[in-house]
Design a protein around this motif. Structure first.
Motif, PDB file in Angstrom:
ATOM      1  N   PRO A 463       0.845  -1.187   0.000  1.00 49.93           N
ATOM      2  CA  PRO A 463       0.000   0.000   0.000  1.00 49.93           C
ATOM      3  C   PRO A 463       0.885   1.243   0.000  1.00 49.93           C
ATOM      4  CG  PRO A 463      -0.607  -1.489   1.792  1.00 49.93           C
ATOM      5  CD  PRO A 463       0.626  -2.033   1.172  1.00 49.93           C
ATOM      6  N   GLU A 466       2.466   2.556   3.182  1.00 53.52           N
ATOM      7  CA  GLU A 466       3.625   1.840   3.711  1.00 53.52           C
ATOM      8  C   GLU A 466       4.864   2.077   2.863  1.00 53.52           C
ATOM      9  OE1 GLU A 466       4.220  -2.230   5.501  1.00 53.52           O
ATOM     10  OE2 GLU A 466       2.042  -2.091   5.416  1.00 53.52           O
ATOM     11  N   ASN A 501      -4.181   3.891   2.119  1.00 56.44           N
ATOM     12  CA  ASN A 501      -4.385   2.438   2.161  1.00 56.44           C
ATOM     13  C   ASN A 501      -4.449   1.800   0.786  1.00 56.44           C
ATOM     14  OD1 ASN A 501      -4.506   2.319   4.886  1.00 56.44           O
ATOM     15  ND2 ASN A 501      -6.703   2.686   4.946  1.00 56.44           N
TER      16      ASN A 501
ATOM     17  N   THR B  12      -4.915   4.515   8.563  1.00 58.46           N
ATOM     18  CA  THR B  12      -3.810   3.947   7.820  1.00 58.46           C
ATOM     19  C   THR B  12      -3.539   2.548   8.333  1.00 58.46           C
ATOM     20  OG1 THR B  12      -2.908   6.123   8.077  1.00 58.46           O
ATOM     21  CG2 THR B  12      -1.578   4.536   6.902  1.00 58.46           C
ATOM     22  N   PHE B  13      -3.746   1.585   7.482  1.00 60.00           N
ATOM     23  CA  PHE B  13      -3.499   0.212   7.862  1.00 60.00           C
ATOM     24  C   PHE B  13      -2.085  -0.157   7.456  1.00 60.00           C
ATOM     25  CE2 PHE B  13      -8.205  -0.680   6.835  1.00 60.00           C
ATOM     26  CZ  PHE B  13      -8.570  -0.087   8.019  1.00 60.00           C
ATOM     27  N   SER B  14      -1.524  -1.068   8.187  1.00 66.38           N
ATOM     28  CA  SER B  14      -0.292  -1.669   7.710  1.00 66.38           C
ATOM     29  C   SER B  14      -0.702  -2.689   6.651  1.00 66.38           C
ATOM     30  CB  SER B  14       0.434  -2.362   8.844  1.00 66.38           C
ATOM     31  OG  SER B  14      -0.348  -3.430   9.291  1.00 66.38           O
ATOM     32  N   ARG B  15       0.293  -3.174   5.903  1.00 70.52           N
ATOM     33  CA  ARG B  15      -0.057  -4.143   4.877  1.00 70.52           C
ATOM     34  C   ARG B  15      -0.704  -5.378   5.501  1.00 70.52           C
ATOM     35  NH1 ARG B  15       3.983  -5.969   0.399  1.00 70.52           N
ATOM     36  NH2 ARG B  15       5.453  -6.268   2.076  1.00 70.52           N
ATOM     37  N   GLY B  16      -0.183  -5.821   6.632  1.00 75.88           N
ATOM     38  CA  GLY B  16      -0.721  -7.006   7.284  1.00 75.88           C
ATOM     39  C   GLY B  16      -2.202  -6.875   7.572  1.00 75.88           C
ATOM     40  N   LEU B  18      -4.275  -4.771   6.153  1.00 78.75           N
ATOM     41  CA  LEU B  18      -4.997  -4.641   4.891  1.00 78.75           C
ATOM     42  C   LEU B  18      -5.258  -6.018   4.287  1.00 78.75           C
ATOM     43  CD1 LEU B  18      -5.859  -1.999   3.742  1.00 78.75           C
ATOM     44  CD2 LEU B  18      -3.903  -2.032   2.225  1.00 78.75           C
ATOM     45  N   ARG B  22      -8.818  -7.744   3.491  1.00 78.56           N
ATOM     46  CA  ARG B  22      -9.147  -8.246   2.162  1.00 78.56           C
ATOM     47  C   ARG B  22      -9.459  -9.734   2.183  1.00 78.56           C
ATOM     48  NH1 ARG B  22      -7.185  -5.260  -2.271  1.00 78.56           N
ATOM     49  NH2 ARG B  22      -6.433  -7.131  -3.276  1.00 78.56           N
ATOM     50  N   ARG B 203      10.049  -7.927   2.639  1.00 75.55           N
ATOM     51  CA  ARG B 203       9.041  -6.912   2.394  1.00 75.55           C
ATOM     52  C   ARG B 203       8.720  -6.744   0.912  1.00 75.55           C
ATOM     53  NH1 ARG B 203      10.829  -1.549   4.843  1.00 75.55           N
ATOM     54  NH2 ARG B 203      10.617  -2.570   6.848  1.00 75.55           N
ATOM     55  N   PRO B 207       6.588 -10.956  -0.991  1.00 78.17           N
ATOM     56  CA  PRO B 207       5.191 -10.640  -1.321  1.00 78.17           C
ATOM     57  C   PRO B 207       4.920 -10.645  -2.821  1.00 78.17           C
ATOM     58  CG  PRO B 207       5.970  -9.148   0.361  1.00 78.17           C
ATOM     59  CD  PRO B 207       7.169  -9.931  -0.107  1.00 78.17           C
ATOM     60  N   ALA B 287      -5.849 -11.696  -1.520  1.00 71.64           N
ATOM     61  CA  ALA B 287      -5.615 -10.654  -0.534  1.00 71.64           C
ATOM     62  C   ALA B 287      -4.252 -10.004  -0.752  1.00 71.64           C
ATOM     63  CB  ALA B 287      -5.695 -11.238   0.873  1.00 71.64           C
ATOM     64  N   PHE B 288      -3.278 -10.805  -1.203  1.00 71.32           N
ATOM     65  CA  PHE B 288      -1.935 -10.268  -1.448  1.00 71.32           C
ATOM     66  C   PHE B 288      -1.873  -9.486  -2.743  1.00 71.32           C
ATOM     67  CE2 PHE B 288      -0.141 -13.031   1.817  1.00 71.32           C
ATOM     68  CZ  PHE B 288       0.917 -12.268   2.254  1.00 71.32           C
TER      69      PHE B 288
END
Lengths: 684, 298
Positions: A463, A466, A501, B12-16, B18, B22, B203, B207, B287-288
């Motif tokens: 995102p 990040e 996001n 603001t979400f972290s990727r995890g 998010l 999802r 990171r 992914p 989701a990824f």
């Protein structure tokens, strides 16, 4: 139709092309009506996704089977759209021929080019094999390929990009077509080569008398070559008319914005760029009204409700625009204030400032290896061969050159922050060769990069919030600090902090480049390295990013090291310029002076090759067309690297010519900077 | 204007986070997760509720077809063992073997492959040498030779052995993709930002290979459960009278025509397990992957 002419070779009427896609049908072309007249050059201008290429492909019947096509393409009274592929083949290549953007993939790599051109001749003409071979040599000669007899037996990979495009032109004119469709024929080429190829195209036109449809995004190319232009936006022609008239009195806001947003190499000091807000309309979900209305500063209710048709402008019979407010708009043009303008560019004159970057005699060679088992070095590629540069704080220095000149390698050497092969790199007073690992990491904080392609420089699976926070995280910012800085940065580059996001795929090219800039700015760097930051972007969003960069430099007192092949962009953003040719710098100095009065013949030729988006100026000036292409850095010419292409050397007496080919010139003071030439232009 | 806009705590979400959001948007994935949880529940709780134990023989009902009247819902085996209890006993082991082997072998493949591909040079050559060596070694033979060492030890040794011999091909594929990823601008951007190598691999590289890894892990679950049967023949791990899903299926197929219940239930449970894992895998993959439609907000 209001614009119908009796001499139209091809009449495109109400052409619509739709492609089915996962996210709904893509309306690539919407109700396009166009005449291609005998002997004229028609420029179709538009950004990516505007439908310009699809229009030309539909004309020659090369659309994929999934496309749904409606309307008519009339040639000699026959509707080409109704023909089967086999019937169409009779016209393709003989009456209508096409020149593609990428000549490497358009030519068959396993056949000689002579064979491929002869094939085109034998299919459409009833001639003998030997007559065809003779004709091939003639054609290659026409497009300016040296030693055509020998070269006809060469394979495509043995030609350089510019030469391949000439072969494509030869192939296209082989059967003396009535219409030549050229789809971005010079986009993949360097400016000096572009000038050569455009010359070859003009020459081909003069010989065959064919009408040329020039599909491009480059207003400069159109200004130099086209007689009439049609501007496309979101699959529709929004303005159409004689080239001089459209450039002088544009009637559609999109055209106005485009013309004011293109940086020009001949711009005067203090010129501003207008930026068109938003990003190009997606052809999937087009609005009901005018597709440009969401980005148009002059949009009113009427623009949102109905899609305006292309109508003739009262004052001129051949000029048409699709705008509901066309009468009022033309009045507004005079004031030039339709679009918001960015800051005026004023070169900073800060002589006392400290050096943020200093390169001394930087060298980088790559080994040329041979053999699979016993690998041995058979030579070296001199990618960077003695580059010295100085960048002062708060200034921007542009490194300019054509592809393969070593500018990107120079950047990578700087960014690696390790001891170079030879010479020295000093960033913010610290020598890269002597700093410790810890100091190097600390230095990274002050040195950041923005890459050329925002689609590749952002991790598609991260995102954007990040991604922007990544440098902050690396340097140990707390979660709350990261969050605060994130929204600050997003606002700084003109994006909505609520979108943190989202993934990069949800943003357009221009927005992505803003994200990349935000990421680079996260740690408050002092030196920002910009590697062609706008060349991958659509024309209408370039100005926005350039204005942003100028604004940020002023606000944050950044220093920019700007790498570009686009001299017009350099003229707009840089204070100092360094022109690079084949691994070394040939001229440095303040941008305004160097561009006005170049000292090195290469700088002069480069400047003269850049097309200016103004038909009157563009056609009025004389152009220096360089011979040949950049030599391979694995085997650079002796003496002055430029001597075998130099236009000045040709007119020098013999003994002076020999000096150029034997003695390598060093940088010495010129009228307004430094130049590496034995016989600089100003000295005569 | 850099006016500070205070973000709400959760904006603001972290990727995890998010990815979690999802994932749970995907109905099939949630169904798969629920199904897998139910299977675990069934395997570990149901045997306590059943009146027959897996090692208890009912000599009154040998080879009885499924019936409610005698309490053997899934029927009985040749010697009167309750098929339901046996299947559950087998499921306990197979679930753990399948999931653990998939996790370890894909994880090993990801880390070794990505490290080799990203670091290149000497590390790459050394790791590739190990991979090639393992690929040419006949793994079954090696396990057979080693088996006396493990005899009588816990069957979890299996997990280690199966994982140790199942990761190499995936690792080679991962290495290939990593090699092309390291040339990409976003990886170079991270390097120039000073991000440590280990973090770049976790990171950015992994992914971007996650789709492949997830598919690989999903396939490995079913594969591990079945190849465990093959190894049982070699005389270690899950040994009779103890059972696993694999051994139940292997034994039951001999009389598949006459006494279908002997393998049918074990087979169906296996299919169910693999199906649930596939659903979860699909959900994770979507989701990824930001381009997938499955995880997008409706």
């Amino acid at each position: 139709m209001t614009l119908s002419h009796t001499d139209a070779l091809i009449q495109i009427r109400d052409l619509s092309v739709t492609f089915p896609s996962e996210s709904g049908s893509v309306e690539a072309v919407r109700n396009v009506s166009l005449d291609i007249r005998a002997g004229e050059v028609l420029g179709i201008v538009g950004e990516s996704g505007s439908g310009k290429s699809v229009t030309s492909l539909a004309t020659i019947g090369l659309l994929p089977d999934s496309a749904r096509v409606s309307g008519e393409v009339l040639y000699n009274g026959k509707n080409l759209l109704k023909l089967t592929d086999e019937e169409m083949s009779q016209y393709r290549g003989s009456d209508i021929a096409m020149i593609f953007q990428d000549p490497l993939s358009a030519l068959n790599p396993v056949q000689t080019i002579g064979h491929q051109i002869a094939e085109a001749l034998l299919i459409h003409q009833n001639i003998s094999k030997s007559a065809a071979d003779k004709k091939v040599v003639e054609l290659l000669d026409v497009v300016g390929i040296p030693k055509p007899q020998e070269r006809a037996r060469s394979y495509p990979h043995e030609f350089s990009g510019g030469m391949r495009q000439r072969v494509m032109i030869a192939l296209a004119i082989a059967n003396e077509p009535k219409v030549l469709l050229a789809d971005e024929p010079t986009t993949a080429l360097d400016v000096t080569v572009q000038a050569q190829v455009l010359d070859a195209l003009k020459h081909a036109r003069d010989i065959t008398g064919a009408a040329i449809v020039l599909v491009t995004h480059d207003m400069g190319v159109v200004a130099g070559l086209a007689d009439r232009i049609a501007i496309m936006y979101a699959g529709k022609i929004v303005e159409q008319g004689p080239v001089n008239e459209v450039f002088a009195q544009p009637a559609m806001p999109y055209t106005i914005g485009l013309l004011h947003s293109i940086p020009r190499v001949d711009a005067k000091a203090g010129s501003r760029l207008a930026s068109i807000p938003g990003s190009p309309a997606s052809p999937v979900d087009l609005p009901q009204g005018c597709a440009f209305a969401p980005r148009c500063p002059a949009a009113q209710d009427i623009c949102l409700s109905a899609n305006p048709p292309l109508v003739q402008i009262v004052s001129s019979p051949d000029h048409a625009a699709a705008c509901a407010r066309v009468d009022q708009i033309q009045g507004l043009v005079a004031s030039n204030k339709l679009f918001e303008e960015g800051p005026a560019h004023s070169p900073t004159k800060n002589e006392s400032a400290v050096n943020v970057l200093e390169l001394k005699d930087l060298k980088k060679t790559f080994p040329l290896m041979k053999g699979a088992i016993m690998r041995r070095r058979i030579g070296s590629v001199f990618a960077v061969d003695g580059v010295s540069l100085t960048l002062k704080q708060g200034q921007s220095l542009a490194l300019v050159g054509e592809s393969g000149c070593g500018k990107t390698t120079t950047l990578i050497e700087i960014l690696n922050l390790v001891a170079p092969e030879s010479g020295s790199i000093t960033v913010l007073g610290k020598n890269a060769a002597t700093i410790s690992k810890k100091e190097r990491l600390a230095l990274r904080k002050d040195l950041q990069i923005v890459f050329q392609d925002p689609f590749a420089s952002l991790d598609a699976r991260l995102p954007i919030g990040e991604a922007i926070c990544e440098p902050l995280k690396t340097f140990g910012y707390s979660k709350t600090d990261q969050r605060a800085r994130l929204s600050e940065l997003l606002l700084l580059v003109g994006l909505n902090p609520m979108h943190a996001n989202r993934f990069p795929s949800e943003f357009s090219g221009g927005q992505r480049q803003r994200i990349a800039i935000a990421r680079a700015l996260a740690l408050n760097p002092k030196l920002l390295v910009l590697d062609e930051p706008v060349s991958a972007l659509d024309v209408s969003v370039r100005a926005g990013v350039l204005n942003l960069l100028a604004e940020l430099q002023e606000k944050l007192s950044l220093s920019y090291l700007f790498v570009s092949h686009d001299l017009a962009v350099v003229q707009h953003i840089a204070d100092q310029v360094a022109v690079m040719y084949l691994g070394s710098i040939v001229e440095t100095g303040p941008v305004a002076e160097v561009f006005k009065d170049p000292q090195h013949p290469y700088t002069q030729a480069l400047l003269s090759a850049v097309p200016i988006p103004d038909p009157i100026i563009e056609r009025g000036r004389s152009r220096i067309v360089l011979q040949g292409e950049i030599p391979s850095p694995a085997n650079p010419p002796s003496g002055c690297r430029f001597h075998n292409r130099c236009q000045i050397r040709m007119i020098l007496p013999k003994d002076q010519q020999d000096r150029c080919s034997t003695e390598r010139p060093v940088m010495k003071k010129s009228t307004h900077g430094e130049v590496a030439c034995h016989f600089p232009i100003g000295a005569k | 204007m850099a006016t500070k806009v205070k973000l709400e705590q959760d904006e603001t979400f972290s990727r995890g986070k998010l990815i979690r959001v999802r994932f749970f948007r995907n109905k099939l994935a949630v169904f798969g997760l629920f199904g897998l949880a139910m299977l675990f529940f069934l395997a570990f709780v149901a045997p306590h509720l059943d009146k027959f134990k897996w090692d208890q023989l009912d000599f009154d009902n040998m080879l009885s077809p499924p019936s409610l009247s005698n309490g053997h819902w899934f029927g009985t085996s040749q010697i009167g063992g309750d098929t339901f209890a046996l299947t559950m006993r087998g499921l306990q082991k197979s679930l753990i073997i399948g999931l653990l082997v998939a996790f370890f072998s894909t994880g090993l493949a990801a880390i070794v492959g990505a490290s080799a591909g990203y670091l290149a040079g000497r590390t790459d050559r050394a790791l590739m040498w190990v991979i090639d060596l393992l690929l040419v070694l006949p793994s079954f033979l090696l396990i057979a030779v080693l088996s006396p060492l493990y005899r009588g030890k816990t069957w979890l040794v299996f997990v280690v052995l199966l994982a140790a011999f199942g990761w190499m091909i995936t690792a080679r594929i991962v290495r290939g993709i990593s090699m092309s990823l390291r040339e990409r601008d976003f990886v170079r951007a991270a390097i120039y930002m000073g991000v440590p190598t280990r973090l770049i691999i976790f990171r950015h590289i992994l992914p971007n290979i996650s789709s492949l890894l997830i598919i690989d892990a999903t396939l490995n679950v079913g594969g591990a459960i079945l190849s465990e049967t093959g190894l049982s023949y070699l005389g270690f791990g899950v040994q009779p009278p103890d059972v696993s899903l694999g051994s139940l299926i292997a034994e039951g197929t001999n009389d598949a025509m006459a006494y279908p219940w002997l393998f049918l239930f074990a087979g169906m449970i296996l299919i169910l397990t693999v199906l649930c894992v596939s659903f979860i895998g699909d959900g994770l993959r979507d989701a990824f992957d930001p381009g997938a439609t499955g995880g997008q907000a409706k």
